[in-house]
Write an enzyme that holds these catalytic residues in place. Structure first.
Site: not given
Ligand SMILES: *Cc1c(COP(=O)(O)O)cnc(C)c1O
Length: 394
Positions: A73, A180, A200, A238, A326
């Site tokens: 994110s 992903q 991520s 840091t 939901c």
């Molecule tokens: C999970 C995800 C994010 C967010 O990543 P985080 O590390 O949870 O903030 C962004 N984009 C996609 C496509 C994701 O699957």
């Protein structure tokens, strides 16, 4: 105790034991601040440099093009907001797609409230962005194209190279949310003309709260977190040394095993799809038939409410995910399923199951058997299904 069957690897993954082991000394023994001068800080400093190098290599980038962040994110927010800021003299127009993760969509909506214009591209029924529409959307004021590498709900892999070529031809920056896809698909930033890429750690068996943003040399990018001089003065704070060591180790292991892991997951995934489609009637398989993440399945069962299905699966120890939101307090079905053209009532009956290398055939058989009886049970309680059957008899 009931066996846990975890099929929600698109939401998060298990941190590998080797990753945890690699991280531990950086909490308790090598806890020095990498910015300090004394020798005690050389081990953490070196560990951060090694992780950066591993990650740079994994996407064909240079080490000074990798910036550690607190996750996907943050990387998405940084890439988009900082580009908007740094290039506002050139223009105020951004192109993205309707199926992006909320980290991209909500950032774009935020920018719309601050004088930027955003085009949200349509996708076809398989979830692929329309390249002709992309070309037509480009304006002299377009500064950024942000299109995801692969979709987190339906697994469709976008034509990233083609998008990169179009962006390059028009002198527009190209950011891709590869959260992903990274460590699941081979990625080379030069081949695909990618200027910025988000990933991520916790989506590929690394720890949560650590990610990276690749920024191509020459891209003007503003500092995102202001403060100290860490991350080449672009991202203060840091360093999360254990996290960085963890994401580096996870990347190293993921790259070593990528091909065989993907092949194994794909085989089981195809087996799951085959059984579900053959044994559960009135089911739609979502996502592109071939341009698809190796571990993703997304089904839409007609006459079913996704949340009820999830709760009943949970009762069997099975973790999956539904396309309706939901849980976030809204009854709207997923924006991705609506964008591929599913009517609300069908989108509501969707189920995403995402595999890992630890998933077994026995687990898949158990899941399909459970799913069959759950779908039957829920349909038997559905007035819509009864109407449908009555109409068919007439
Ligand atoms: C999970 C995800 C994010 C967010 O990543 P985080 O590390 O949870 O903030 C962004 N984009 C996609 C496509 C994701 O699957």
């Amino acid at each position: 105790m009931k066996e846990l069957i975890y099929l929600d690897n698109a939401a998060t993954t298990k941190t590998r034991p080797e990753v945890v082991e690699a991280m531990l000394p950086y909490f308790t023994e090598r806890y020095g601040n990498p910015s300090s001068i004394y020798d005690f800080s050389s081990a953490p400093k070196e560990a951060v440099a090694n992780a950066r190098e591993t990650i740079a290599k994994s996407i064909g980038a240079k080490t000074n093009e990798i910036y550690f962040t607190a996750g996907g994110s943050e990387s998405d927010n940084w890439a988009i907001k900082a580009t908007a800021d740094a290039y506002k003299a050139k223009g105020n127009h951004i192109i993205t797609s309707k199926i992006e993760h909320h980290a991209v969509l909500h950032t774009c909506q935020y920018l719309e409230d601050h004088g930027y214009e955003v085009t949200y591209l349509d996708v076809d029924e398989d979830g692929v962005v329309d390249l002709e529409q992309l070309k037509a959307a480009i304006r002299p004021t377009t500064i950024l194209i942000s299109i995801m590498f692969a979709n987190n709900e339906i697994g469709t892999i976008e034509p990233v190279r083609e998008i990169g070529v179009i962006a390059k031809e028009h002198g527009i920056l190209f950011h891709t949310d590869a959260v992903q896809a990274y460590a699941h698909e081979p990625i080379n930033v030069d081949e695909c003309h990618i200027d910025m890429l988000s990933a991520s750690g916790h989506k590929f068996n690394g720890p949560k709260g650590i990610g990276f943003l690749y920024i191509r040399t020459g891209v003007k990018i503003r500092s995102f977190i202001h403060g100290g001089a860490q991350e080449r003065k672009r991202r203060a704070g840091t360093e999360n040394v254990p996290g960085i060591v963890g994401i580096g180790k996870a990347a190293e292991l993921a790259m070593e095993t990528l091909a065989e892991r993907a092949a194994k997951e794909r085989e089981l995934r195809d087996y799951l799809i085959k059984r579900v489609m053959a044994e559960i009637p009135y089911t739609r398989l979502n996502g592109h038939p071939t341009k698809h993440l190796s571990n993703n399945t997304n089904f839409a069962f007609r006459f079913i409410e996704g949340e009820s299905m999830l709760i009943m699966l949970d009762g069997q120890g099975i973790c999956g995910s539904s396309g309706s939101a939901c849980t976030s307090g809204s009854l709207d079905p997923s924006h991705v399923l609506l964008a591929i053209g599913l009517p609300h009532e069908i989108a509501h009956g969707s189920l995403r199951l995402t595999l890992s290398e630890e998933t077994t055939k026995e687990q898949i058989d158990f899941v399909v058997d459970s799913l069959k009886s759950i779908v039957e049970r829920l349909r038997s309680m559905s007035p819509l299904y009864e109407d449908f059957l009555n109409k068919q008899k007439q």
